[in-house]
Design a protein around this motif. Structure first.
Motif, PDB file in Angstrom:
ATOM      1  N   MET A 178       3.753 -24.183 -55.670  1.00 41.18           N
ATOM      2  CA  MET A 178       4.509 -25.335 -56.145  1.00 41.18           C
ATOM      3  C   MET A 178       4.051 -25.748 -57.541  1.00 41.18           C
ATOM      4  SD  MET A 178       4.929 -29.092 -54.374  1.00 41.18           S
ATOM      5  CE  MET A 178       3.183 -29.454 -54.591  1.00 41.18           C
ATOM      6  N   GLN A 179       2.731 -25.771 -57.751  1.00 41.26           N
ATOM      7  CA  GLN A 179       2.191 -26.102 -59.065  1.00 41.26           C
ATOM      8  C   GLN A 179       2.633 -25.079 -60.114  1.00 41.26           C
ATOM      9  OE1 GLN A 179       0.297 -28.809 -59.929  1.00 41.26           O
ATOM     10  NE2 GLN A 179       0.534 -29.611 -57.856  1.00 41.26           N
ATOM     11  N   LEU A 180       2.658 -23.822 -59.718  1.00 44.64           N
ATOM     12  CA  LEU A 180       3.053 -22.750 -60.618  1.00 44.64           C
ATOM     13  C   LEU A 180       4.521 -22.871 -61.002  1.00 44.64           C
ATOM     14  CD1 LEU A 180       1.758 -20.223 -61.902  1.00 44.64           C
ATOM     15  CD2 LEU A 180       2.539 -18.923 -59.930  1.00 44.64           C
ATOM     16  N   THR A 181       5.353 -23.208 -60.029  1.00 40.52           N
ATOM     17  CA  THR A 181       6.782 -23.348 -60.292  1.00 40.52           C
ATOM     18  C   THR A 181       7.072 -24.523 -61.222  1.00 40.52           C
ATOM     19  OG1 THR A 181       7.265 -22.422 -58.104  1.00 40.52           O
ATOM     20  CG2 THR A 181       9.045 -23.605 -59.215  1.00 40.52           C
ATOM     21  N   ASN A 182       6.323 -25.603 -61.079  1.00 35.19           N
ATOM     22  CA  ASN A 182       6.562 -26.812 -61.877  1.00 35.19           C
ATOM     23  C   ASN A 182       5.841 -26.802 -63.222  1.00 35.19           C
ATOM     24  OD1 ASN A 182       8.118 -27.832 -59.761  1.00 35.19           O
ATOM     25  ND2 ASN A 182       6.358 -28.845 -58.796  1.00 35.19           N
ATOM     26  N   ALA A 183       4.982 -25.833 -63.434  1.00 34.06           N
ATOM     27  CA  ALA A 183       4.199 -25.802 -64.681  1.00 34.06           C
ATOM     28  C   ALA A 183       5.090 -25.473 -65.879  1.00 34.06           C
ATOM     29  CB  ALA A 183       3.080 -24.783 -64.564  1.00 34.06           C
ATOM     30  N   GLU A 184       4.846 -26.167 -66.977  1.00 37.94           N
ATOM     31  CA  GLU A 184       5.603 -25.888 -68.205  1.00 37.94           C
ATOM     32  C   GLU A 184       5.251 -24.513 -68.756  1.00 37.94           C
ATOM     33  OE1 GLU A 184       6.257 -27.834 -72.674  1.00 37.94           O
ATOM     34  OE2 GLU A 184       5.163 -28.936 -71.126  1.00 37.94           O
ATOM     35  N   ASP A 185       3.980 -24.152 -68.679  1.00 32.80           N
ATOM     36  CA  ASP A 185       3.512 -22.827 -69.089  1.00 32.80           C
ATOM     37  C   ASP A 185       2.773 -22.215 -67.897  1.00 32.80           C
ATOM     38  OD1 ASP A 185       2.318 -20.574 -70.158  1.00 32.80           O
ATOM     39  OD2 ASP A 185       1.796 -21.526 -72.059  1.00 32.80           O
ATOM     40  N   PRO A 186       3.450 -21.414 -67.076  1.00 36.59           N
ATOM     41  CA  PRO A 186       2.815 -20.887 -65.862  1.00 36.59           C
ATOM     42  C   PRO A 186       1.556 -20.069 -66.126  1.00 36.59           C
ATOM     43  CG  PRO A 186       5.191 -20.558 -65.789  1.00 36.59           C
ATOM     44  CD  PRO A 186       4.867 -21.020 -67.171  1.00 36.59           C
ATOM     45  N   ILE A 187       1.550 -19.281 -67.216  1.00 36.54           N
ATOM     46  CA  ILE A 187       0.370 -18.457 -67.497  1.00 36.54           C
ATOM     47  C   ILE A 187      -0.823 -19.334 -67.849  1.00 36.54           C
ATOM     48  CG2 ILE A 187      -0.590 -16.777 -69.120  1.00 36.54           C
ATOM     49  CD1 ILE A 187       2.042 -15.371 -69.180  1.00 36.54           C
ATOM     50  N   LEU A 188      -0.599 -20.347 -68.660  1.00 33.78           N
ATOM     51  CA  LEU A 188      -1.687 -21.260 -69.027  1.00 33.78           C
ATOM     52  C   LEU A 188      -2.200 -21.993 -67.792  1.00 33.78           C
ATOM     53  CD1 LEU A 188      -3.424 -22.581 -71.191  1.00 33.78           C
ATOM     54  CD2 LEU A 188      -1.599 -24.262 -71.539  1.00 33.78           C
ATOM     55  N   TRP A 189      -1.279 -22.434 -66.924  1.00 42.32           N
ATOM     56  CA  TRP A 189      -1.711 -23.111 -65.694  1.00 42.32           C
ATOM     57  C   TRP A 189      -2.537 -22.164 -64.840  1.00 42.32           C
ATOM     58  CZ3 TRP A 189      -1.414 -22.020 -60.601  1.00 42.32           C
ATOM     59  CH2 TRP A 189      -1.806 -23.031 -59.709  1.00 42.32           C
ATOM     60  N   CYS A 190      -2.100 -20.929 -64.722  1.00 42.77           N
ATOM     61  CA  CYS A 190      -2.800 -19.958 -63.884  1.00 42.77           C
ATOM     62  C   CYS A 190      -4.211 -19.694 -64.411  1.00 42.77           C
ATOM     63  CB  CYS A 190      -1.995 -18.667 -63.823  1.00 42.77           C
ATOM     64  SG  CYS A 190      -2.550 -17.509 -62.570  1.00 42.77           S
ATOM     65  N   LEU A 191      -4.352 -19.540 -65.722  1.00 43.78           N
ATOM     66  CA  LEU A 191      -5.671 -19.308 -66.310  1.00 43.78           C
ATOM     67  C   LEU A 191      -6.571 -20.532 -66.136  1.00 43.78           C
ATOM     68  CD1 LEU A 191      -4.678 -17.440 -69.591  1.00 43.78           C
ATOM     69  CD2 LEU A 191      -5.914 -16.486 -67.651  1.00 43.78           C
ATOM     70  N   ASP A 192      -5.987 -21.718 -66.327  1.00 40.90           N
ATOM     71  CA  ASP A 192      -6.759 -22.951 -66.156  1.00 40.90           C
ATOM     72  C   ASP A 192      -7.210 -23.107 -64.706  1.00 40.90           C
ATOM     73  OD1 ASP A 192      -7.631 -25.671 -67.183  1.00 40.90           O
ATOM     74  OD2 ASP A 192      -6.282 -26.271 -65.573  1.00 40.90           O
ATOM     75  N   ALA A 193      -6.302 -22.811 -63.761  1.00 39.99           N
ATOM     76  CA  ALA A 193      -6.665 -22.890 -62.340  1.00 39.99           C
ATOM     77  C   ALA A 193      -7.710 -21.848 -61.982  1.00 39.99           C
ATOM     78  CB  ALA A 193      -5.405 -22.705 -61.485  1.00 39.99           C
ATOM     79  N   LEU A 194      -7.643 -20.674 -62.618  1.00 41.93           N
ATOM     80  CA  LEU A 194      -8.625 -19.620 -62.357  1.00 41.93           C
ATOM     81  C   LEU A 194     -10.015 -20.049 -62.802  1.00 41.93           C
ATOM     82  CD1 LEU A 194      -9.289 -16.712 -61.511  1.00 41.93           C
ATOM     83  CD2 LEU A 194      -8.617 -15.976 -63.813  1.00 41.93           C
ATOM     84  N   VAL A 195     -10.123 -20.600 -64.009  1.00 44.09           N
ATOM     85  CA  VAL A 195     -11.425 -21.069 -64.509  1.00 44.09           C
ATOM     86  C   VAL A 195     -11.927 -22.236 -63.662  1.00 44.09           C
ATOM     87  CG1 VAL A 195     -12.607 -22.105 -66.476  1.00 44.09           C
ATOM     88  CG2 VAL A 195     -10.970 -20.255 -66.850  1.00 44.09           C
ATOM     89  N   SER A 196     -11.008 -23.127 -63.268  1.00 41.20           N
ATOM     90  CA  SER A 196     -11.399 -24.260 -62.422  1.00 41.20           C
ATOM     91  C   SER A 196     -11.908 -23.780 -61.064  1.00 41.20           C
ATOM     92  CB  SER A 196     -10.196 -25.190 -62.221  1.00 41.20           C
ATOM     93  OG  SER A 196     -10.510 -26.242 -61.340  1.00 41.20           O
ATOM     94  N   SER A 197     -11.285 -22.752 -60.514  1.00 32.09           N
ATOM     95  CA  SER A 197     -11.733 -22.201 -59.234  1.00 32.09           C
ATOM     96  C   SER A 197     -13.124 -21.595 -59.353  1.00 32.09           C
ATOM     97  CB  SER A 197     -10.732 -21.146 -58.754  1.00 32.09           C
ATOM     98  OG  SER A 197     -11.114 -20.605 -57.517  1.00 32.09           O
ATOM     99  N   ILE A 198     -13.382 -20.927 -60.480  1.00 30.91           N
ATOM    100  CA  ILE A 198     -14.713 -20.353 -60.699  1.00 30.91           C
ATOM    101  C   ILE A 198     -15.755 -21.468 -60.852  1.00 30.91           C
ATOM    102  CG2 ILE A 198     -16.115 -18.970 -62.280  1.00 30.91           C
ATOM    103  CD1 ILE A 198     -13.560 -17.389 -62.945  1.00 30.91           C
ATOM    104  N   ARG A 199     -15.383 -22.512 -61.591  1.00 28.39           N
ATOM    105  CA  ARG A 199     -16.329 -23.626 -61.795  1.00 28.39           C
ATOM    106  C   ARG A 199     -16.663 -24.306 -60.468  1.00 28.39           C
ATOM    107  NH1 ARG A 199     -15.666 -29.028 -62.081  1.00 28.39           N
ATOM    108  NH2 ARG A 199     -13.391 -28.774 -61.969  1.00 28.39           N
ATOM    109  N   ASN A 200     -15.628 -24.591 -59.671  1.00 20.39           N
ATOM    110  CA  ASN A 200     -15.876 -25.234 -58.383  1.00 20.39           C
ATOM    111  C   ASN A 200     -16.643 -24.318 -57.443  1.00 20.39           C
ATOM    112  OD1 ASN A 200     -14.526 -27.514 -59.245  1.00 20.39           O
ATOM    113  ND2 ASN A 200     -12.568 -26.915 -58.334  1.00 20.39           N
TER     114      ASN A 200
END
Length: 360
Positions: A178-200
């Motif tokens: 759902m977040q991916l579908t609503n994101a203005e820039d899906p690739i940027l959201w995906c990379l940001d979520a990936l780094v956030s997942s690694i940090r957490n």
């Protein structure tokens, strides 16, 4: 026996060198660098000159151009064509290397994730598996997104299609989809979520500090490689340079037959003009093919097939690694609950730090 075997291998090897001349990549191939309209214009010019020279042999001398003109123009034309061909080939080759690097970097993230350290408590182990599984799914989704970004909705060539290709929203959790579908820039959201997942994951003890640092560095490399590939997919060769090159080729080839009047028989002029036009126009055709490596042509990069190989390896790691495999009841990752657990962990760490500083 050994000599007979060696002789047989030699004959087979030599036979392969011969058959390539008559196969799909040989001189009899129908897949050629051939631009019909420019070629027709140049050959048509040769036929007109040949017809006039044959019909009016005594007056044909008035048609003849001084060959010195073409001798002078040939030098800058050769320089321009060589420069364009070399740079287009380097663009094609570098984009293929970048694709390989992008796949290797994403696979590196996946391997590092699949070999994380498991926490001691059972609850933390479940959360750790969830974070590892989410990191792998986001990496998988990222590769699906870049394929869509580079192809620009073009239809794939049948040889480049992957049967098992999955869309980005099909490999992530419902919340992330759902977040991916609503994101203005899906690739940027995906990379940001990936780094956030690694940090957490690092905060939860899934990754050691050293491993997390390597993963952050790999994510930075992924961003750089992606930006370079996006530039290749979107930016074209400057129009003035291309227009000037094609104008020089067309002018050179269409006027060249006029320099042959009186030096060749009328029947030989079209042959010479066609050979020259085929050579120069073919170089420009090949240059354009290599300058645009992403598309639906057969000779473009098999983008989906290349990336799907890496995606398959990532999914295999996700399903087979005990540090990323989820139980059936854990398949739908509750990202909100995971974030709440991380926030609680951060709050507890802050309280312990505050208590330690007060006691000291």
């Amino acid at each position: 026996g050994v000599s007979a075997w060696a002789a047989g291998k030699f004959l087979v090897h030599e036979h392969e060198h011969e058959t390539v001349w008559f196969g799909e990549r040989g001189v009899l191939s129908t897949e050629r660098a051939f631009a019909t309209l420019p070629m027709a214009a140049c050959v048509g010019s040769s036929l007109v000159v040949a017809g006039l020279a044959y019909r009016f042999p005594k007056s044909s001398a008035h048609l003849r151009l001084n060959p010195t003109i073409h001798s002078i123009v040939a030098l800058p034309l050769g320089i321009v064509l060589g420069f364009r061909f070399n740079n287009c080939y380097e663009r094609w080759r570098q984009s293929r290397l970048d694709l390989q690097d992008l796949g290797s970097q994403c696979l590196s993230i996946a391997i590092q994730t699949a070999n994380n350290t498991l926490p001691t408590s059972a609850q933390d182990s479940v959360v750790a598996n969830m974070y590892a599984s989410r990191t792998l799914s986001l990496t998988d989704a990222f590769l699906a997104l870049v394929e869509k970004e580079y192809m620009k909705e073009e239809d794939l060539h049948p040889l480049h299609q992957s049967i098992d290709w999955k869309q980005a929203t099909d490999v992530v959790s419902p919340h992330d989809a759902m977040q991916l579908t609503n994101a203005e820039d899906p690739i940027l959201w995906c990379l940001d979520a990936l780094v956030s997942s690694i940090r957490n994951g690092e905060l939860m003890g899934v990754y050691s500090g050293d491993l997390a640092a390597q993963m952050y560095a790999t994510c930075t490399e992924i961003v750089g490689t992606h930006r370079h590939l996006k530039m290749v997919a979107e930016e074209k060769t400057p129009a003035p340079f291309v227009v000037h090159t094609r104008t020089m080729i067309l002018g050179f080839c269409s006027t060249f037959p006029f320099t042959l009047v009186g030096k060749m028989s009328p029947t030989a002029i079209p042959i010479a003009g066609a050979l020259l036009s085929f050579s120069l126009l073919g170089i420009e055709y090949c240059s354009r093919e290599m300058a645009e490596p992403f598309g639906s042509d057969k000779n473009d990069h098999a983008l989906q097939a290349i990336l799907d190989e890496v995606r398959g390896q990532i999914r295999w790691l996700r399903e087979s690694s005990p540090r990323a495999r989820l139980l059936p009841e854990e398949k739908d990752i509750d990202v909100v609950a995971m974030e709440a657990i991380v926030e609680e962990r951060i709050r507890c760490m802050a309280q312990r730090s505050s208590s330690a500083s007060m006691s000291s």
